[in-house]
Design an enzyme around this catalytic site. Structure first.
Site, PDB file in Angstrom:
ATOM      1  N   ALA A  66       0.855  -1.195   0.000  1.00 50.88           N
ATOM      2  CA  ALA A  66       0.000   0.000   0.000  1.00 50.88           C
ATOM      3  C   ALA A  66       0.886   1.237   0.000  1.00 50.88           C
ATOM      4  CB  ALA A  66      -0.880  -0.020   1.230  1.00 50.88           C
ATOM      5  N   GLY A 110       1.066  -5.164   1.100  1.00 47.85           N
ATOM      6  CA  GLY A 110      -0.064  -5.382   0.190  1.00 47.85           C
ATOM      7  C   GLY A 110       0.383  -6.023  -1.120  1.00 47.85           C
ATOM      8  N   GLU A 113       0.368  -9.627  -0.415  1.00 47.81           N
ATOM      9  CA  GLU A 113      -1.020 -10.096  -0.271  1.00 47.81           C
ATOM     10  C   GLU A 113      -1.691 -10.241  -1.636  1.00 47.81           C
ATOM     11  OE1 GLU A 113      -1.790  -6.878   2.588  1.00 47.81           O
ATOM     12  OE2 GLU A 113      -2.603  -8.446   3.859  1.00 47.81           O
ATOM     13  N   GLU A 133       4.300  -5.037   7.658  1.00 44.12           N
ATOM     14  CA  GLU A 133       3.386  -4.064   8.281  1.00 44.12           C
ATOM     15  C   GLU A 133       3.665  -3.889   9.765  1.00 44.12           C
ATOM     16  OE1 GLU A 133       2.443  -6.529   6.231  1.00 44.12           O
ATOM     17  OE2 GLU A 133       0.952  -5.813   4.806  1.00 44.12           O
TER      18      GLU A 133
HETATM   19  C1  HXC Z   1       4.968   4.638  -0.546  1.00 45.73           C
HETATM   20  C2  HXC Z   1       7.062   3.800  -0.984  1.00 45.73           C
HETATM   21  C3  HXC Z   1       6.691   2.532  -0.479  1.00 45.73           C
HETATM   22  C4  HXC Z   1       5.341   2.367   0.004  1.00 45.73           C
HETATM   23  C5  HXC Z   1       8.729   2.406  -1.128  1.00 45.73           C
HETATM   24  N1  HXC Z   1       8.348   3.664  -1.379  1.00 45.73           N
HETATM   25  N2  HXC Z   1       7.750   1.695  -0.570  1.00 45.73           N
HETATM   26  N3  HXC Z   1       6.198   4.835  -1.019  1.00 45.73           N
HETATM   27  N4  HXC Z   1       4.534   3.454  -0.039  1.00 45.73           N
HETATM   28  N5  HXC Z   1       4.852   1.209   0.460  1.00 45.73           N
HETATM   29  C6  HXC Z   1       9.128   4.751  -1.979  1.00 45.73           C
HETATM   30  C7  HXC Z   1      10.151   5.290  -1.008  1.00 45.73           C
HETATM   31  O1  HXC Z   1       9.573   6.259  -0.156  1.00 45.73           O
HETATM   32  C8  HXC Z   1      11.160   5.899  -1.960  1.00 45.73           C
HETATM   33  O2  HXC Z   1      10.669   7.134  -2.416  1.00 45.73           O
HETATM   34  C9  HXC Z   1      11.141   4.927  -3.138  1.00 45.73           C
HETATM   35  O3  HXC Z   1       9.884   4.250  -3.058  1.00 45.73           O
HETATM   36  C10 HXC Z   1      12.262   3.909  -3.075  1.00 45.73           C
HETATM   37  O4  HXC Z   1      12.192   3.253  -1.831  1.00 45.73           O
HETATM   38  P1  HXC Z   1      13.450   3.041  -0.861  1.00 45.73           P
HETATM   39  O5  HXC Z   1      12.932   2.785   0.503  1.00 45.73           O
HETATM   40  O6  HXC Z   1      14.419   4.155  -1.031  1.00 45.73           O
HETATM   41  O7  HXC Z   1      14.083   1.701  -1.498  1.00 45.73           O
HETATM   42  P2  HXC Z   1      14.969   0.605  -0.787  1.00 45.73           P
HETATM   43  O8  HXC Z   1      15.977   1.248   0.125  1.00 45.73           O
HETATM   44  O9  HXC Z   1      15.459  -0.265  -1.893  1.00 45.73           O
HETATM   45  O10 HXC Z   1      13.982  -0.238   0.154  1.00 45.73           O
HETATM   46  C11 HXC Z   1      12.978  -1.023  -0.430  1.00 45.73           C
HETATM   47  C12 HXC Z   1      11.966  -1.435   0.665  1.00 45.73           C
HETATM   48  C13 HXC Z   1      11.440  -0.161   1.373  1.00 45.73           C
HETATM   49  C14 HXC Z   1      12.654  -2.345   1.671  1.00 45.73           C
HETATM   50  C15 HXC Z   1      10.831  -2.214  -0.032  1.00 45.73           C
HETATM   51  O11 HXC Z   1      11.029   0.783   0.391  1.00 45.73           O
HETATM   52  C16 HXC Z   1      10.270  -0.403   2.264  1.00 45.73           C
HETATM   53  O12 HXC Z   1      10.411  -0.933   3.379  1.00 45.73           O
HETATM   54  N6  HXC Z   1       9.066   0.001   1.842  1.00 45.73           N
HETATM   55  C17 HXC Z   1       7.870  -0.109   2.625  1.00 45.73           C
HETATM   56  C18 HXC Z   1       7.361  -1.523   2.581  1.00 45.73           C
HETATM   57  C19 HXC Z   1       6.153  -1.709   3.464  1.00 45.73           C
HETATM   58  O13 HXC Z   1       6.214  -1.453   4.681  1.00 45.73           O
HETATM   59  N7  HXC Z   1       5.036  -2.145   2.880  1.00 45.73           N
HETATM   60  C20 HXC Z   1       3.784  -2.333   3.612  1.00 45.73           C
HETATM   61  C21 HXC Z   1       2.890  -1.156   3.447  1.00 45.73           C
HETATM   62  S1  HXC Z   1       1.412  -1.345   4.376  1.00 45.73           S
HETATM   63  P3  HXC Z   1      11.574   8.475  -2.406  1.00 45.73           P
HETATM   64  O14 HXC Z   1      10.624   9.541  -2.861  1.00 45.73           O
HETATM   65  O15 HXC Z   1      12.097   8.646  -1.022  1.00 45.73           O
HETATM   66  O16 HXC Z   1      12.660   8.161  -3.405  1.00 45.73           O
HETATM   67  C22 HXC Z   1       0.472  -2.365   3.451  1.00 45.73           C
HETATM   68  C23 HXC Z   1      -0.868  -2.721   4.078  1.00 45.73           C
HETATM   69  C24 HXC Z   1      -1.783  -3.397   3.112  1.00 45.73           C
HETATM   70  O17 HXC Z   1       0.798  -2.757   2.390  1.00 45.73           O
HETATM   71  C25 HXC Z   1      -3.170  -3.630   3.703  1.00 45.73           C
HETATM   72  C26 HXC Z   1      -4.211  -2.665   3.179  1.00 45.73           C
HETATM   73  C27 HXC Z   1      -5.630  -3.013   3.497  1.00 45.73           C
END
Ligand code: HXC
Length: 259
Positions: A66, A110, A113, A133
């Site tokens: 997400a 997500g 998922e 998450e």
């Molecule tokens: C928004 C995101 C993002 C996300 C990455 N980016 N994941 N933006 N939402 N989920 C953006 C970063 O802010 C960054 O933007 C660019 O993408 C590159 O990401 P980096 O973090 O710099 O890359 P890296 O160091 O290679 O790390 C990759 C990663 C990390 C380990 C996947 O990005 C990460 O942990 N992302 C979050 C993953 C996460 O927690 N997902 C769950 C979300 S909650 P900028 O502008 O800074 O360059 C969910 C709930 C679903 O999914 C249920 C709903 C009902």
């Protein structure tokens, strides 16, 4: 001519419809717009009689889940009723055609998922799965705890969701999350090979098999066996089943018409 979208690309290869998530600067994070486009494309392929199987994939990565920036602004009620991921996840339960996820890079949160809501997963060697998450003070909300527990068992699902650690492709294969791990450059080729093979089968039988296997996760064994038995006998009445059996007896290849 395929429809033009902002955050996805859509393509068809013979009878296979391909949806590619394309927000690479955000690692294909799933904001509302992207999910709406994906739903529109999948529903379009579902209705299209020229498409038999779908593939969902992503540019560079599958999806980092997400869109956290967008999600952080939702009120709980908005999230419950309008969370785009929840809408997509529910929609996937109603799709009758097989959907294959072709995954490279991150398929986390997500993204993981949604991969789990597909029917099969082909992953490249660099693919990385996970439910991180917990690290945001959250939990999976689009099927992660439920589908993972059913797929890999309680102990492993607990570990994956409670630690948020990422699972590399090889381990995901060993756990049974992934059907096949292939070199990155062969990912689409392998996914298409699988999709085309399924597309060549009798379409009603394909639909009933998908339906019946999915039922196994929703019913007890007794009800599931009864459901399967009824579908089997219903299939016997199709032209394709008659043709399949006739072709076997005549020692030739069957010609299926989806009737
Ligand atoms: C928004 C995101 C993002 C996300 C990455 N980016 N994941 N933006 N939402 N989920 C953006 C970063 O802010 C960054 O933007 C660019 O993408 C590159 O990401 P980096 O973090 O710099 O890359 P890296 O160091 O290679 O790390 C990759 C990663 C990390 C380990 C996947 O990005 C990460 O942990 N992302 C979050 C993953 C996460 O927690 N997902 C769950 C979300 S909650 P900028 O502008 O800074 O360059 C969910 C709930 C679903 O999914 C249920 C709903 C009902």
């Amino acid at each position: 001519m395929e429809k033009k979208y902002e955050n996805i690309m859509v393509e068809r290869v013979e009878e296979v419809g391909i949806v590619k998530i394309n927000r690479p600067a955000q690692l294909n994070a799933l904001n509302k717009k992207t999910v709406e486009e994906i739903i529109d494309a999948i529903e379009g392929f579902e209705k299209d009689p020229g498409i038999k199987v779908m593939i969902i994939t992503g540019s560079n990565h599958f999806s980092a889940g997400a869109d956290i920036k967008e999600m952080s602004t939702l009120s709980p009620i908005e999230a419950l009723e309008k969370s785009p991921l929840a809408v997509w996840e529910k929609m996937m339960e109603n799709i009758k055609k097989p959907v294959i996820a072709a995954i490279q890079g991150y398929a986390v949160g997500g993204g993981c998922e949604l991969a789990l809501s597909c029917d099969m997963i082909i992953a490249s060697e660099d693919a990385m799965f996970g439910q991180p998450e917990i690290n945001l003070g959250l939990m999976p909300g689009a099927g992660g705890t439920q589908r993972l527990a059913r797929l890999i068992g309680k102990q492993k699902a607990m570990e994956v969701c409670l630690t948020g650690r990422f699972i590399p492709a090889k381990e995901a294969y060993e756990l049974g999350i992934v059907n096949k791990v292939v070199p990155k450059e062969l990912l689409m080729q392998e996914a298409l090979k699988l999709a085309k093979e399924i597309a060549s089968k009798a379409p009603i039988a394909v639909e009933f098999i998908k339906d019946s296997i999915r039922k196994a996760f929703e019913t007890n064994l007794k009800e599931g066996l009864e459901y399967e038995r009824r579908l089997f006998y219903l299939l016997l009445s199709t032209e394709d089943a008659k043709e399949g059996m006739k072709a076997f007896i005549e020692k030739r290849k069957p010609v299926f018409k989806g009737r």
